[in-house]
Structures are given as structure tokens and as C-alpha cells.
Scaffold this active site. Structure first.
Site, PDB file in Angstrom:
ATOM      1  N   GLU A 101      46.945  45.130  38.576  1.00 39.07           N
ATOM      2  CA  GLU A 101      47.445  46.563  38.150  1.00 39.07           C
ATOM      3  C   GLU A 101      48.365  47.386  39.217  1.00 39.07           C
ATOM      4  O   GLU A 101      48.238  48.343  39.497  1.00 39.07           O
ATOM      5  CB  GLU A 101      46.030  47.452  38.172  1.00 39.07           C
ATOM      6  CG  GLU A 101      45.099  47.015  37.024  1.00 39.07           C
ATOM      7  CD  GLU A 101      44.286  48.119  36.204  1.00 39.07           C
ATOM      8  OE1 GLU A 101      44.506  49.064  36.540  1.00 39.07           O
ATOM      9  OE2 GLU A 101      43.182  47.223  35.713  1.00 39.07           O
ATOM     10  N   GLY A 102      49.068  46.400  39.504  1.00 39.16           N
ATOM     11  CA  GLY A 102      50.351  46.814  40.458  1.00 39.16           C
ATOM     12  C   GLY A 102      49.827  46.427  41.895  1.00 39.16           C
ATOM     13  O   GLY A 102      48.941  46.911  42.438  1.00 39.16           O
TER      14      GLY A 102
ATOM     15  N   LEU B 198      49.642  42.568  29.841  1.00 40.97           N
ATOM     16  CA  LEU B 198      51.135  43.218  29.986  1.00 40.97           C
ATOM     17  C   LEU B 198      52.078  42.069  30.945  1.00 40.97           C
ATOM     18  O   LEU B 198      52.842  41.682  30.222  1.00 40.97           O
ATOM     19  CB  LEU B 198      51.015  44.528  30.989  1.00 40.97           C
ATOM     20  CG  LEU B 198      52.388  45.035  31.518  1.00 40.97           C
ATOM     21  CD1 LEU B 198      53.245  45.428  30.378  1.00 40.97           C
ATOM     22  CD2 LEU B 198      51.848  46.094  32.619  1.00 40.97           C
TER      23      LEU B 198
END
Lengths: 266, 385
Positions: free
Chosen positions: B370-371, B129
Site C-alpha cells: 500500500e505504498g 493495482l
């Protein structure tokens, strides 16, 4: 082929064993139980033989023990065994090796067998008696402590090896026979996740002594020829001795004297 | 000792966790320090785990998975993370993101071709991403997918993708909106990209602070041509799919953080019993006892939070906020506990010869990937409005 594995559930070797205050046994609270490690080699060898023999070969696990034994049986089923017979009778608590062997031999006989694998000994009491006694009761040959196993094409004979002082002993035996498995025989597989899922649906037959047609007074604790009088914990390890303030020559002399006279190791 | 046990587990669940523990202890932990030192990605161990079923734990049985519940999965992941967080990250991403995407949005053919072998452990899958200029602001990503007669053409670059160079396929997020008609998050789509596709290049692995046995690399997409069925689900829904995957992924990071922290505590319990200063073992000092008590309490709380969110997820609830809470708390617990662990080990803790230093380095990224912790707080705060 009807392949049988004799399996015993024992405390995990990493468990710290505590003897009860009155010396009547061990504290069972908090003990983690596992398949006796040598029996894992037996399971693996049985599974390998099944894969090799193919056809309608089956691996049946036979185990004697209380309710908790089912967990270890399920692990063997998850590794790939097909079915199990669980001999579960309170009268077997405190039975001697011969009593347990009688129960197992009867269960094996009722099930039918072409070959039997067991661990060379249970790692809890290290008696190493049950497999031999089972073979005797079933009137079949047995070879214990095997490190190699091979079977002839027609499955009538097996050639096995035992490690002996300075070499290897190769033995050929007719089948059916019982084999006690030693470390190094194979590398036991892990129970896979699909194996664990399938194990749930595999049949585990539970029988008691009466169900086997055996007399609890004879086979169980009541008929035991062996009585454990007392359990004694290992002595606490003593603190080491340090020789200080001496010249090397003098210290060496003293060290040798202590090793000889006190430790009695040289 | 606060090992990962859960009241009310069935025999099957317990066996799965036991297997994970045994495998991690025998096949991962003894080698983790060496893999860390040499940045070695042990694909053979990953494949072995795959064959045992660890890469299809929550995948439904109809797709060759185990169909297990999320709590069992998290317990198994914790065991792997306690042995080596670098292995846990492969297991976590594969199980959470690409798997979730295919289960929810794959066509029958896509599931047959990709999901089933993934669940059987034959194919390793990753997710891309982030880009160099699009980290927390993921929706601003620029990689472009263009529709052609034959299928799709991808161009652009991805950053910090786990297993970019070691996976068999990657779920890649790219824009399907056109220049001059940008649609923000709604212009992003998900593509199933085999890593042997022409035009897909995994760059040199990043030289990371921690998780050194895990492959992290940038991806260059240069006229990367894909068939029409490389598009997952509906065009323009990629960002939604990514967020769904990340909900599951964040629970995994929660379990990873718990695993790292637990192993650090286990080392500390042993060390403070053995190490003597001022003529008594360290654990006889109240300052040390209080530290150990706080470590253990936070670990229990972190695990409980992740498992609670997992139960909600399996009940079909939207767990966006709870997954963020679990990830936030577990990752900050991992960082805090490993910091305390180094302090308890003193000079030894700072040395590579002792295990807590690696745990400290591995812990840090759980607050980032993941954030980041900041993004998790944003997600939680938004859900409170």
C-alpha cells in the site's frame, strides 16, 4: 415462552485479585468485569430455546449489582437477549445469597416466567446458592449443573442430564423450573456487531429494593445472615526444594519422606 | 501494558473492541503459528468474522454495514493484527479499499449486488493495482480494458494481489485509454471483477517472507469478459478512486503495524521478567528497561497518529498526508520494535519456536505494501509544498 436468565457480573478470571490491606474486601481498582462464565452458558441455552420455541418467546436477563453491571447486561443483550431487569440498590452490597435471591425472585415474579436458566455458580465467590434459593422462593423445581437440555414439544416438561461420577444422570422435570448450567452444555455465541448495535435500543429496566416492594433492612446487608469477617490473600507460593548431591536411591528416599512428612501429599 | 484503549469511547465502541479482542484471542491467535507454518488461509475464520460484522464496520447502515467510526474500526483491526497480521490484511483491504470505492462511486445496483453482501460478510473483496512492471509507479500499469458491444474485455496481468485466489471479487485497475493516445493516470479505470469470471486466473500463491497465511498471487486476465456495469464510477477516474481507497487502507496498515508492535512488546515484557541472566531478571537491567520504554512510547505515538488521522477522515477532511504519516510511522515502528524484540529474546528470538520471529517477518511488508515508506515520504513532502 418467557425465558429468564439470571446473570451475575464477576471479575474476569484473568484479573489478579488483590485483598485490601485491612482485609475488608478486595481492591476493585483496575478490575475488569465480565459475565460469569457459567452464566454465558445460561444465556446461550436461553437463546437456543427461544430460537426453537419461536413465536413470541422472549429472553429477559435479570441481574443484581451496581451500575457497572449494565455493561454485562448489554453484552447479553448483544448476544441476542431481548430485555433486562437490573436490580440496583446500594443496600445489596454485602447482602447474603438469600437476600440476593429474594431480590431476584421478586424481579422475576414481577416480570413473569416460564423457565429460568442460571449459571451453576458465580466464579467469584463460588457459593452456588442463589439459583437454588430463587427456585425455592418461586416454589418451582430446580436442577443444577446440567450438561444437556431438552424440552418437549408442548413445552410442559424438560429432560436434562447431569454428569455424575462414572456416568450421567437424566432427570425429567415439569415446567416452570430453574436450571443451573454447566460447562459443556453449549458453546456460547459471540455478541455480533449488529447485535451490539441493536442492544443499545433494547429495554433495560432498573429497579431498587423499594421498587420491588422489598425491605432493605431484611434483604440487604443489614439483614444478612452471613458476615464475611476477613479476606485473606492466598499465601505466596514457596520456592521449590531441589535435592542435590545425592545418589538416586538416596534422593528418592528423601523425596518420599518430604512428600509424606512436609508436603503431606502421600 | 499499552493495550489498545481509547479515552472517550462510547459503551458501544468499547463493546466492539472487546469483541474483536475476545475473538482474536480465542479464534485466531492460538492457530496463527500453524497457519504461518503451513501457509493456510483460514477462510472459515474470515467468514465467521464476516458474520459477526467485521467486514462492514465502517460501511453505512443503509448498506447493511455497522456505520461505525474509523477509530473503532482501527482499534478492532489492531486487535486482529496483534493476533495475526495475515488475517488483519484481509479485513483491512476489504473494509478500506473495495468498500470505500463502492460506497463512494457505486451505482444503486452495484451497491445492492456487491456492497451489501460484502458488509454482511458473505462476499470477500480484494484490490489489484500493482503489476510486475508497475509498483510504486502505479500509473504506468498496462492491463488493458477494451469496450465491446456487450461490455468489457480485460487483458493483462496483476501482481501481488492480496486474496487474488481467495476473494469473491476483486477491484481491478486497468487502462481504458488506447495505444497511441495514452493519458497516464487519467487513462485508468476501476472494474468490479468476480473471481469466477471466465478469463480470470489467480496464479500460484506467492511464497512470502511473512503474512504467510494470507493469499497473495498474480492475476492473469486473458479475454476476461465483463458486463457493462462492471465499470465502477466514471471511466478514467480509477487512479483517483484507488488513491482514495489507499488513504483508508493506509490507516489500516497503521493499525496493523501498531498491532504487530504491541504484541511484540507484550511478549518482551513477559520474557524480560522471566528470563534471568547474571542472577537477575533481564528487566532489571537499565539497557533493557530503556529499550522497553522506547518500544512502548513509539507504539503509543503510532497509535495516536493513526487515530488522529481517522478522526480527521471522519470529519470529512482530505487525509492523504495524514494517512501517509500514520502508515509510515506505524510500519517503521513495527519493524523497529520487532527488531528490538528479537534482540531482547536473543538466541530464542531467532528460533521459530518463539513468537517474535513471526512478528518480525510480518512487520516487514508493512513498510512495503500500500505504498512503500519512500512513497509515503513523497506524499507527505508534496503536501508540504
Amino acid at each position: 415462552m418467557k425465558i429468564i436468565v439470571i446473570l451475575k457480573q464477576v471479575p474476569d478470571s484473568e484479573t489478579k485479585i488483590k485483598v485490601k490491606g485491612d482485609g475488608s474486601g478486595i481492591e476493585t481498582d483496575g478490575i475488569k468485569y465480565v459475565i460469569s462464565p457459567y452464566d454465558e452458558y445460561a444465556v446461550e441455552e436461553a437463546l437456543k430455546l427461544k430460537e426453537k420455541a419461536g413465536g413470541d418467546s422472549t429472553v429477559t436477563v435479570v441481574s443484581a449489582g451496581p451500575d457497572r453491571t449494565v455493561e454485562s447486561i448489554r453484552t447479553a443483550l448483544a448476544m441476542g437477549a431481548d430485555a433486562a431487569v437490573h436490580v440496583n440498590d446500594p443496600a445489596l452490597e454485602g447482602a447474603d445469597s438469600l437476600g440476593v435471591a429474594r431480590a431476584l425472585a421478586k424481579a422475576i415474579q414481577d416480570n413473569g416466567f416460564d423457565i429460568i436458566f442460571a449459571g451453576k455458580q458465580g466464579i467469584d465467590q463460588d457459593n452456588s446458592q442463589v439459583p437454588s434459593a430463587v427456585a425455592e422462593l418461586l416454589d418451582i423445581p430446580q436442577v443444577n449443573i446440567i450438561a444437556k437440555f431438552e424440552i418437549t414439544e408442548d413445552k410442559s416438561k424438560a429432560t436434562v442430564s447431569r454428569r455424575i461420577e462414572g456416568g450421567e444422570e437424566t432427570i425429567e422435570t415439569s415446567l416452570p423450573a430453574l436450571f443451573g448450567c454447566e460447562k459443556g452444555l453449549n458453546e456460547p455465541r459471540y455478541a455480533s456487531l449488529p447485535g451490539i448495535m441493536k442492544a443499545k435500543k433494547k429495554p433495560v429496566k432498573t429497579v431498587d429494593l423499594a421498587g420491588l416492594g422489598l425491605d432493605a433492612g431484611e434483604v440487604g446487608a443489614a439483614g444478612s445472615h452471613v458476615k464475611i469477617l476477613k479476606w485473606i490473600p492466598l499465601p505466596e507460593r514457596q520456592a521449590g526444594k531441589i535435592l542435590q548431591g545425592m545418589e538416586t536411591a538416596e534422593a528418592s528416599k528423601e523425596l518420599v519422606r518430604l512428600l509424606r512428612e512436609e508436603a503431606k501429599v502421600i | 501494558m499499552p493495550t489498545a484503549t481509547e479515552a472517550g469511547l462510547s459503551d458501544t465502541q468499547r463493546q466492539v473492541v472487546e469483541l474483536a479482542r475476545e475473538f482474536a484471542r480465542e479464534r485466531i491467535e492460538p492457530f496463527a503459528a500453524e497457519w504461518d507454518r503451513t501457509s493456510h488461509f483460514p477462510r472459515d475464520v474470515i467468514d465467521e468474522m464476516g458474520k459477526l460484522g467485521f467486514f462492514g464496520m465502517t460501511t453505512p447502515e443503509e448498506y447493511d454495514g455497522m456505520g461505525l467510526d474509523t477509530v473503532t474500526y482501527l482499534l478492532a483491526l489492531e486487535e486482529v493484527a496483534a493476533a495475526d497480521a495475515a488475517i488483519a490484511v484481509s479485513m483491512g483491504i476489504h473494509n478500506a479499499i473495495p468498500t470505500t470505492m463502492l460506497v463512494k462511486h457505486g451505482t444503486t445496483e452495484q451497491r445492492e449486488r456487491w456492497l451489501k453482501p460484502m458488509a454482511r460478510g458473505e462476499l470477500l473483496a480484494g484490490f489489484a493495482l500493482s503489476e510486475a512492471e508497475a509498483g510504486s509507479d502505479a500509473a504506468s500499469l498496462a492491463a488493458q480494458a477494451t469496450k465491446e458491444k456487450q461490455g468489457w474485455v480485460l487483458n493483462g496481468a496483476k501482481a501481488w494481489a492480496t486474496n487474488a485466489g481467495t476473494a469473491d471479487l476483486m477491484m481491478i485497475m486497468a487502462r481504458t485509454d488506447q495505444t497511441g493516445a495514452r493519458r497516464g493516470a487519467k487513462g485508468i479505470s476501476t472494474f468490479i471483477v468476480p473471481t469466477d469470471s471466465p478469463g480470470y486466473t489467480a496464479c500460484k500463491p506467492e511464497d512470502k517472507m511473512g503474512l504467510r497465511a494470507s493469499n497473495t498471487a498474480a492475476i492473469e486476465l486473458s479475454d476476461c469478459r465483463l458486463p457493462a456495469d462492471a465499470l465502477l464510477g466514471d471511466g478514467g477516474m480509477g487512479f483517483v478512486y484507488a488513491m482514495e481507497g489507499l488513504d483508508a487502507g493506509r490507516l489500516g496498515i497503521g493499525a496493523q503495524g501498531v498491532g504487530i508492535a504491541r504484541r511484540a512488546l507484550e511478549h518482551c515484557i513477559r520474557y524480560t521478567a522471566e528470563r534471568r541472566q547474571f542472577e537477575k531478571p533481564l528487566h532489571d537491567f537499565q539497557a533493557v528497561q530503556f529499550k522497553l520504554a522506547d518500544m512502548a512510547t513509539r507504539i503509543e505515538a503510532a497509535r495516536a497518529l493513526a487515530h488522529r488521522a481517522a478522526v480527521r477522515k471522519d470529519a470529512g477532511e482530505n487525509v492523504g498526508m495524514h494517512a501517509s504519516m500514520a502508515k509510515l510511522f506505524a510500519s517503521e515502528t513495527a519493524m523497529w520494535v520487532t527488531t528490538q524484540a528479537i534482540q531482547l529474546f536473543g538466541g530464542y528470538g531467532y528460533m521459530r519456536d518463539f513468537p517474535v520471529e513471526k512478528l518480525f517477518r510480518d512487520a516487514k511488508v508493512t513498510e512495503i505494501y500500500e505504498g512503500t515508506s519512500e512513497i509515503q515520504r513523497l506524499v507527505i513532502a508534496r503536501a508540504l509544498r
